[in-house]
Every structure is written in C-alpha cells, then in structure tokens.
Scaffold this motif. Structure first.
Motif, PDB file in Angstrom:
ATOM      1  N   GLN A 195      10.175  -6.474  19.116  1.00 11.77           N
ATOM      2  CA  GLN A 195      11.510  -7.073  19.020  1.00 11.77           C
ATOM      3  C   GLN A 195      12.562  -5.981  18.759  1.00 11.77           C
ATOM      4  OE1 GLN A 195      11.406  -9.996  15.933  1.00 11.77           O
ATOM      5  NE2 GLN A 195      12.726 -11.442  17.032  1.00 11.77           N
ATOM      6  N   GLU A 211      13.209  -3.852  21.802  1.00 10.68           N
ATOM      7  CA  GLU A 211      14.090  -4.580  22.709  1.00 10.68           C
ATOM      8  C   GLU A 211      15.551  -4.337  22.336  1.00 10.68           C
ATOM      9  OE1 GLU A 211      12.531  -6.274  25.150  1.00 10.68           O
ATOM     10  OE2 GLU A 211      14.574  -6.452  25.949  1.00 10.68           O
ATOM     11  N   CYS A 255      16.649  -0.643  22.977  1.00 16.39           N
ATOM     12  CA  CYS A 255      16.839  -0.360  24.410  1.00 16.39           C
ATOM     13  C   CYS A 255      18.129  -0.996  24.919  1.00 16.39           C
ATOM     14  CB  CYS A 255      15.646  -0.874  25.213  1.00 16.39           C
ATOM     15  SG  CYS A 255      14.176   0.104  24.918  1.00 16.39           S
ATOM     16  N   GLU A 256      18.409  -2.189  24.428  1.00 21.57           N
ATOM     17  CA  GLU A 256      19.624  -2.872  24.862  1.00 21.57           C
ATOM     18  C   GLU A 256      20.859  -2.073  24.426  1.00 21.57           C
ATOM     19  OE1 GLU A 256      23.037  -5.321  24.714  1.00 21.57           O
ATOM     20  OE2 GLU A 256      21.889  -5.202  22.846  1.00 21.57           O
ATOM     21  N   ARG A 302       9.774   3.034  27.361  1.00 23.29           N
ATOM     22  CA  ARG A 302      10.975   2.423  27.942  1.00 23.29           C
ATOM     23  C   ARG A 302      12.175   3.365  28.011  1.00 23.29           C
ATOM     24  NH1 ARG A 302      11.703  -3.555  25.761  1.00 23.29           N
ATOM     25  NH2 ARG A 302      13.457  -3.282  27.172  1.00 23.29           N
TER      26      ARG A 302
END
Lengths: 248, 248
Positions: free
Chosen positions: A81, A84, A87-88, A120
């Motif tokens: 989580q 995520e 990366c955003e 990522r």
C-alpha cells in the motif's frame, strides 16, 4: 544534496539524538516534499519523528503504521500500500524521504518497502542514506572498542538463545539487539559461558533522560530494560602476531 | 554541542563524503581549539583531513602519523607521545578533537590513544562520537540489506582465510574489510563455498570519482581494488517462523 523531484530516499536518522543525524540526511529531510515517518503504537510521536522534529517545516509529513506482527503476509500487504502511495507521488514529481531510526540496511522495516519500490521506481530514482546504528552509539557511550586488528564482531537479535551461544564461541565481540525480552535467560547463558563480566547493557541509548548504561553484573533480576535494549559482550581479542597473521 | 574547554573528543567522520559527517561531529570540529588529523603516508592530505576540510577555519590542525606497522611496541610508543600532547593541551584548557575515518570503535587506531587517555584524563573529559562505517555506506550504495529479522551479520578483516571460511558457515551476512590484499584467494574460497554469486565488492565507497561497486562474479583477476576494499557476502536469510523463533 537536495532531494530531487520524483526521487525516493530511505534515510537513516541514527539512534534518536537529533545531532547524530548526518548532514546529508538533514539536507534531504529539509528539502523533500513529503516525509514518511513511522507511527508509534501508542498514538504518541515515534522516536524517528521526534529525532527530526527540528528539521521539519513546510514538508508534508505522513505517518505510516508498520504492522507490529511477525505475519509476513500482513507485513507485505501493508508495505505494498505504501509503495503504491510513493510511486503515485513520485510520478507527480514529488521528492519523498522515508525516515528510519538507525541505519536503513540494519534490521529496518524499510527493506520491505525498498524491495517493492526497486521493481517499480527503478534503481536510479531510489537512494539510501546510512545512519548510525544503536550498537555504534552504545559502544561510543560505553567507551567500548568493538573491533581492533583481527577481531570478529557478530551482530544478531538476542531472541534465539541457541544461536547466541554458538556466536559467543566464534567471535571476539558479540552485539545482541532486542535483549530486553529475555534478559535473565541471557544472564544465565553468559554466566555458563564465562562471559558475564564482559557484558554491558545499553538501553534507550542517546535518548535524553532515559539512557541506561550498566555492566550486566550490576543489572537487577527485575530490571525492565525495554525491548530494544542492546547487549555488548567483549569476549576477547585476536591480535596480530609477528608473522602478520592472527594470534588467538 | 560545542567542544568544552579541557575536553577530548574522538570523532568518527564517516567513510569520506563530507556530508556523511553527523551534525554532532561537524559542530565539535567547528568549535574545537585543536584538531588532530591522520597524516597520509604519501605526504598528501589524508582522507579524514579531506573529509572535514569545509569545517576548518581558525582551529589549529595537527597532523599525526600513525605507524603503519604491526609492531605493537612501536604503535604504543607513538600513541604515548600523542597522549602526552593531548593531556598537556587539555590541561591548559584547550578543547581537542581527534578525527578518524569511519567509526572510532570499529577498527580504528584511535583506540590506542583513548586507552592511554582514559588513565590520565578520566572518563568525564573524554567523549566518543560514532560515525558511519564503510560497510554501512557500501550496503547503502549497493542497496544490499545487511540484516532482517533473525539474521546474523559478522564483520571481520579478510586477512585470515581460515577464519573467513568458518564465518561463512555461521552467519547470514559476512562483511570483510581489507579485502583488497587477497582478492583472488577470496574469490576461490567463495566459489568453493557456493557463495561467489552473492558477493559484492565495494572500493573507495562514497569517494567522488573513485568509487567501484561490482559483483565479485564480474571482477577481473587482475583488478586492483585498493587495500581497504569491502566485500559483502549475503549468504541467506533467517526468517521468523510461525512460532516466532528463527526458521533456518
């Protein structure tokens, strides 16, 4: 070194004293858009957050609760989580610093996040800044030289007593983390192996008003050192001999 | 924390990058009357001296040649002379900082000086400031997590190959200092023990333009890494199992 847009930094901030932060860590924390700090269990400020308080200004501070469980699945889901989120934000060009007590490469939960991010974000946008680990601060406060010449030092958690006993026999300095939970068992083990006199306990190192430095010989059986206590056992020395090789 | 009159500070300045110095080290160096720096063999500025150059102003800088010999007698005589000097200056109320690359408690020659000073200055006028050791900087640059969960890490010099082979079998991460002098012997040893693929070599870590990070598999037999190279071998992991004890 200022934090770069779209980059992620895992930053060690040392054992808890604000001035044991490195200049690099301080500059990155001061210049980043978002700072991720661990959330403490009891709702209070975490030690990492307290350590960098003087460096915080306009940055967005995000508290992250890492799961205090040994359940690997839950731990990974929680960090997925966070990955995520990182990366955003990095994708939008923000610079992000995750702070961690001690050194990010030594028993730090940020390893999980970094593993996920490396897939990522890619290596070029991820950076790691080393920090002073608790054992180093403990040795400095005790004035206890950890290694000289041919000495071997082993660092490990104190939780597996069988492994601790093995390690006692194969190094000159043994550093045990998480010694707080099994202090009396450790005392018995050290006594059995003739090492009790060479052992020193350090709790809350470099934390104002809380620090305890004490020879294990003087630690009362009912003393509650806190889970994260460090035990340093100096077993012996491996000096150079005349031929330049180790002399045991 | 400013340096106090009549006090002595053994200060670690990290692996060689000026911004991997801690805030505490920087403030002590900036405020002390006298700074003792190691003198390099070749007459050039030592790495420790270079690392703190930006922090130097009006302080008196004293270069000290530490004997590059394994002769214990010569080493002690040399440090006895330095102890004499430190005590004389501290007695006159000067504040003194001795800088050392890495961490003063990890393979640092300043241990000899501190041993002599502790008898003469007393513990209350002696202080030690931990620094980032080369293995930490190396792990950060490689992105190589040194320890997680129940892992054991052993740090030792690479010089005694028999001891290195023993250590390979009793820890999850082996860090070898001074790997530069016997790199091909180490390669053969790692290959024999099925550990060559997990080994990374780091030379001149965090030194601008000189740093080398390379998997041992890709290191050519004639590569000259410099004596102080660090080898990090990640043998395996000791994870928690469901019962909360180590699972090998």
């Amino acid at each position: 070194m200022s934090a770069l847009a779209g980059h992620f930094y895992a930053v060690g901030v040392g054992p808890g004293a604000p001035d044991l932060v490195t200049l690099r860590a301080a500059r990155l924390i001061e210049s980043a858009d978002v700072i991720i700090v661990p959330r403490s269990e009891n709702g209070q400020c975490s030690l990492a957050h307290e350590t960098i308080r003087e460096l915080l200004g306009a940055q967005e501070v995000m508290e992250h609760a890492s799961p205090m469980t040994r359940d690997q699945e839950k731990t990974r889901a929680c960090w997925a989580q966070m990955a995520e989120f990182v990366c955003e934000r990095c994708g939008r060009g923000q610079s992000m610093v995750q702070v961690t007590i001690g050194d990010p490469m030594i028993y730090s939960t940020c390893a999980y996040l970094m593993e996920l991010l490396s897939e990522r974000l890619g290596g070029k946008r991820m950076h790691i800044v080393p920090g002073i680990s608790a054992f180093q601060a403990a040795a400095s406060r005790l004035g206890e030289c950890l290694t000289l010449q041919e000495d071997r030092m082993t660092l490990m958690p104190a939780t597996d007593l069988e492994a601790v006993e093995c390690a006692l026999k194969s190094c000159e300095t043994l550093v045990l983390y998480k010694a707080g939970g099994c202090l009396n068992e450790l005392r018995a083990l050290l006594e059995k192996n003739g090492a009790l006199k060479q052992a020193n306990l350090v709790c809350y190192v470099e934390q104002d008003g809380k620090e305890v430095l004490r020879p294990m010989m003087e630690v009362a059986p009912d003393f509650k050192p806190g889970y994260m206590a460090t035990l340093i056992v100096r077993m012996g020395r491996r000096e150079w001999n005349a031929s330049g090789t180790a002399d045991q």
